[in-house]
Motif scaffolding. Structure first.
Motif, PDB file in Angstrom:
ATOM      1  N   THR A 223       6.993  39.317  78.283  1.00 39.57           N
ATOM      2  CA  THR A 223       7.504  40.387  77.417  1.00 39.57           C
ATOM      3  C   THR A 223       6.712  41.679  77.524  1.00 39.57           C
ATOM      4  O   THR A 223       6.991  42.631  76.800  1.00 39.57           O
ATOM      5  CB  THR A 223       7.515  39.925  75.951  1.00 39.57           C
ATOM      6  OG1 THR A 223       6.188  39.551  75.554  1.00 39.57           O
ATOM      7  CG2 THR A 223       8.435  38.730  75.768  1.00 39.57           C
ATOM      8  N   SER A 224       5.731  41.736  78.423  1.00 38.25           N
ATOM      9  CA  SER A 224       4.895  42.944  78.546  1.00 38.25           C
ATOM     10  C   SER A 224       5.552  43.918  79.520  1.00 38.25           C
ATOM     11  O   SER A 224       5.114  44.088  80.654  1.00 38.25           O
ATOM     12  CB  SER A 224       3.491  42.572  79.026  1.00 38.25           C
ATOM     13  OG  SER A 224       3.554  41.947  80.292  1.00 38.25           O
ATOM     14  N   SER A 256       5.384  35.224  76.771  1.00 33.88           N
ATOM     15  CA  SER A 256       3.990  35.661  76.682  1.00 33.88           C
ATOM     16  C   SER A 256       3.625  36.064  75.265  1.00 33.88           C
ATOM     17  O   SER A 256       2.448  36.214  74.949  1.00 33.88           O
ATOM     18  CB  SER A 256       3.756  36.838  77.636  1.00 33.88           C
ATOM     19  OG  SER A 256       4.632  37.908  77.337  1.00 33.88           O
ATOM     20  N   ALA A 257       4.632  36.259  74.386  1.00 31.44           N
ATOM     21  CA  ALA A 257       4.362  36.583  72.984  1.00 31.44           C
ATOM     22  C   ALA A 257       4.056  35.340  72.161  1.00 31.44           C
ATOM     23  O   ALA A 257       3.807  35.439  70.960  1.00 31.44           O
ATOM     24  CB  ALA A 257       5.556  37.321  72.383  1.00 31.44           C
ATOM     25  N   GLY A 258       4.095  34.168  72.785  1.00 31.77           N
ATOM     26  CA  GLY A 258       3.781  32.927  72.079  1.00 31.77           C
ATOM     27  C   GLY A 258       4.994  32.169  71.580  1.00 31.77           C
ATOM     28  O   GLY A 258       4.852  31.104  70.978  1.00 31.77           O
ATOM     29  N   THR A 259       6.183  32.693  71.803  1.00 29.84           N
ATOM     30  CA  THR A 259       7.399  32.003  71.384  1.00 29.84           C
ATOM     31  C   THR A 259       7.662  30.801  72.278  1.00 29.84           C
ATOM     32  O   THR A 259       7.463  30.872  73.491  1.00 29.84           O
ATOM     33  CB  THR A 259       8.602  32.953  71.436  1.00 29.84           C
ATOM     34  OG1 THR A 259       8.329  34.100  70.637  1.00 29.84           O
ATOM     35  CG2 THR A 259       9.863  32.278  70.934  1.00 29.84           C
ATOM     36  N   THR A 281      10.741  41.302  70.974  1.00 26.88           N
ATOM     37  CA  THR A 281      10.387  42.715  71.104  1.00 26.88           C
ATOM     38  C   THR A 281       9.253  42.818  72.123  1.00 26.88           C
ATOM     39  O   THR A 281       8.565  41.832  72.399  1.00 26.88           O
ATOM     40  CB  THR A 281       9.934  43.304  69.759  1.00 26.88           C
ATOM     41  OG1 THR A 281       8.829  42.530  69.251  1.00 26.88           O
ATOM     42  CG2 THR A 281      11.069  43.263  68.739  1.00 26.88           C
ATOM     43  N   PRO A 282       9.041  44.009  72.709  1.00 23.83           N
ATOM     44  CA  PRO A 282       7.939  44.135  73.684  1.00 23.83           C
ATOM     45  C   PRO A 282       6.605  43.701  73.090  1.00 23.83           C
ATOM     46  O   PRO A 282       6.254  44.069  71.963  1.00 23.83           O
ATOM     47  CB  PRO A 282       7.951  45.630  74.027  1.00 23.83           C
ATOM     48  CG  PRO A 282       9.358  46.063  73.792  1.00 23.83           C
ATOM     49  CD  PRO A 282       9.816  45.259  72.609  1.00 23.83           C
ATOM     50  N   ASP A 283       5.869  42.918  73.829  1.00 25.34           N
ATOM     51  CA  ASP A 283       4.559  42.426  73.401  1.00 25.34           C
ATOM     52  C   ASP A 283       3.656  42.431  74.627  1.00 25.34           C
ATOM     53  O   ASP A 283       4.019  41.893  75.673  1.00 25.34           O
ATOM     54  CB  ASP A 283       4.674  41.012  72.823  1.00 25.34           C
ATOM     55  CG  ASP A 283       3.356  40.526  72.242  1.00 25.34           C
ATOM     56  OD1 ASP A 283       2.462  40.146  73.038  1.00 25.34           O
ATOM     57  OD2 ASP A 283       3.213  40.514  71.012  1.00 25.34           O
ATOM     58  N   TYR A 284       2.498  43.032  74.500  1.00 24.18           N
ATOM     59  CA  TYR A 284       1.621  43.240  75.655  1.00 24.18           C
ATOM     60  C   TYR A 284       0.424  42.293  75.654  1.00 24.18           C
ATOM     61  O   TYR A 284      -0.629  42.612  76.186  1.00 24.18           O
ATOM     62  CB  TYR A 284       1.179  44.697  75.705  1.00 24.18           C
ATOM     63  CG  TYR A 284       2.346  45.635  75.857  1.00 24.18           C
ATOM     64  CD1 TYR A 284       2.911  45.888  77.106  1.00 24.18           C
ATOM     65  CD2 TYR A 284       2.951  46.210  74.745  1.00 24.18           C
ATOM     66  CE1 TYR A 284       4.013  46.706  77.247  1.00 24.18           C
ATOM     67  CE2 TYR A 284       4.058  47.030  74.876  1.00 24.18           C
ATOM     68  CZ  TYR A 284       4.588  47.285  76.132  1.00 24.18           C
ATOM     69  OH  TYR A 284       5.683  48.089  76.255  1.00 24.18           O
ATOM     70  N   SER A 285       0.615  41.134  75.056  1.00 23.82           N
ATOM     71  CA  SER A 285      -0.432  40.116  75.105  1.00 23.82           C
ATOM     72  C   SER A 285      -0.602  39.625  76.538  1.00 23.82           C
ATOM     73  O   SER A 285       0.356  39.622  77.323  1.00 23.82           O
ATOM     74  CB  SER A 285      -0.064  38.936  74.195  1.00 23.82           C
ATOM     75  OG  SER A 285       0.149  39.363  72.865  1.00 23.82           O
TER      76      SER A 285
END
Length: 382
Positions: A223-224, A256-259, A281-285
């Motif tokens: 998601t990044s 990558s957001a943990g979902t 939603t965009p997540d930069y983890s």
């Protein structure tokens, strides 16, 4: 005389003030309102759902009532959800409309607005009604056939030998050529050796691959990336999941957001996966690709293909039957039916490095696909 007129005017003013105060006092509290919404809890983007709003109103006194129930942004009603009039006693009102689902997302439709006043409309009051409702708008999906090399394969003994899919990487043996066999299955070295024998004693031979039974698909979404990328990637993942389910395969999602969603092919697993995609939603983890279930087929979708994610995909290949890494450097691709468009910039360095390593990755069981913005998603079929 003037004093008598003044006293009369003052008396009337006092009388009107008392009447106004009485009206304010009587109508300071709202009428009792019970609001019910009836609509499907989920649907796909672009779909239209029937909506019914029922209001039960109880007014002790003749009351002017206006009830407003605006839909959340991202949803569109065929007409305004509003009712009003002079009401007294108990009454029931029903509004029907078509609810258009415009954008992917999870929409909380929690409140409505009630306005009320005395019959003369002198004093208007307003209050918020709490009516919790959640509508999930699933992403659109498009036609897509899983490439043969992306199909998950897992050996299951003799049953797989007779009924499973052909695994081109596992050779069971060779047999004489039969009319109708694909030419790509001809074993050319052995056929050439056989053809060197005396005339009439030689026939071409073909490879007979192992039959493998289908297993499951694990979809990992990075998601990044940009919002444009995330929308395209979500549609691609939804399309891959839809095709896998159509093939009778169990599917799980991780991001990558943990979902993460449970592996399955039933209605509950499908709802969980599509709901998770709807709310992304965009997540930069940093990427965190965990080893998937043994024997599953792993599909990784990313925009930048960071080295850490490539390394984690190689590590996940230890337990996965097969792995594929799909990069969308421009953030979008041509969906079926779209016309080509020019691309004016090159791919990022990380994606260029992925292209250079494609051969090495393939030898280690990881297929690399770079899907540019001017390339059709059907390119994945090859």
């Amino acid at each position: 005389m003037p004093s008598a007129v003044l006293l009369t005017l003052l008396a009337w003013a006092l009388f009107l003030a008392l009447c106004a105060g009485g009206l304010w006092w009587l109508y300071r509290r709202p009428p009792q309102v019970t609001l019910h919404r009836s609509v499907a809890p989920a649907g796909r983007s672009g779909q239209t759902l029937p909506l019914e709003v029922r209001a039960e109103i109880s007014a002790r006194w003749p009351t002017r009532v206006i009830l407003l129930d605006p839909v959340p942004r991202g949803l569109i009603s065929s007409h305004a959800l509003q009712l009003g009039g002079l009401l007294y006693g108990e009454s029931c009102h029903t509004l029907t409309a078509d609810l258009s689902l415009m954008r992917r997302g999870i929409y909380n439709w929690d409140t409505a607005t009630l306005r009320w006043a005395d019959p003369l409309g002198l004093f208007w009051h307003s209050a918020q009604l709490t009516v919790p409702l959640q509508v999930a708008v699933y992403p659109e999906s498009h036609g897509l056939f899983l490439p043969e090399l992306l199909r998950p394969l897992l050996s299951e003994g003799q049953w797989a030998r007779d009924h499973g899919l052909s695994d081109p990487l596992s050779l069971r043996g060779v047999r004489p050529y039969v009319l109708g066999d694909p030419l790509r299955q001809i074993h050319w070295p052995l056929s050439a050796r056989a053809l060197s024998l005396p005339t009439g004693a030689a026939v071409p031979v073909v490879r007979e691959p192992e039959k493998m039974a289908s297993s499951s698909v694990t979809l990992y979404l990075d998601t990044s990336g940009t919002e444009v990328y995330l929308e395209s990637a979500v549609r691609l993942v939804a399309s891959l999941a839809a095709q896998a389910w159509a093939d009778g395969l169990a599917v799980a999602l991780a991001t990558s957001a943990g979902t993460s969603t449970p592996l399955g092919r039933g209605p509950q697993a499908r709802r969980a996966l599509l709901t998770a995609l709807a709310g992304l939603t965009p997540d930069y983890s940093p990427p965190a690709l965990r080893p998937p279930r043994t024997g599953t087929n792993l599909l990784v979708v990313t925009q930048q293909a960071p080295p850490a994610l490539v390394r984690q995909t190689l590590e996940a290949r230890v337990t996965a039957s097969r792995a594929a890494l799909i990069a969308l450097p421009e953030g979008f691709y041509l969906e079926p039916g779209e016309r080509p468009r020019k691309q004016w910039i090159g791919v990022p360095d990380t994606v260029r490095a992925l292209e250079q390593q494609a051969g090495v990755l393939a030898e280690r069981g990881v297929l690399a696909f770079v899907l540019r913005g001017n390339q059709s998603v059907l390119r994945l079929h090859r």
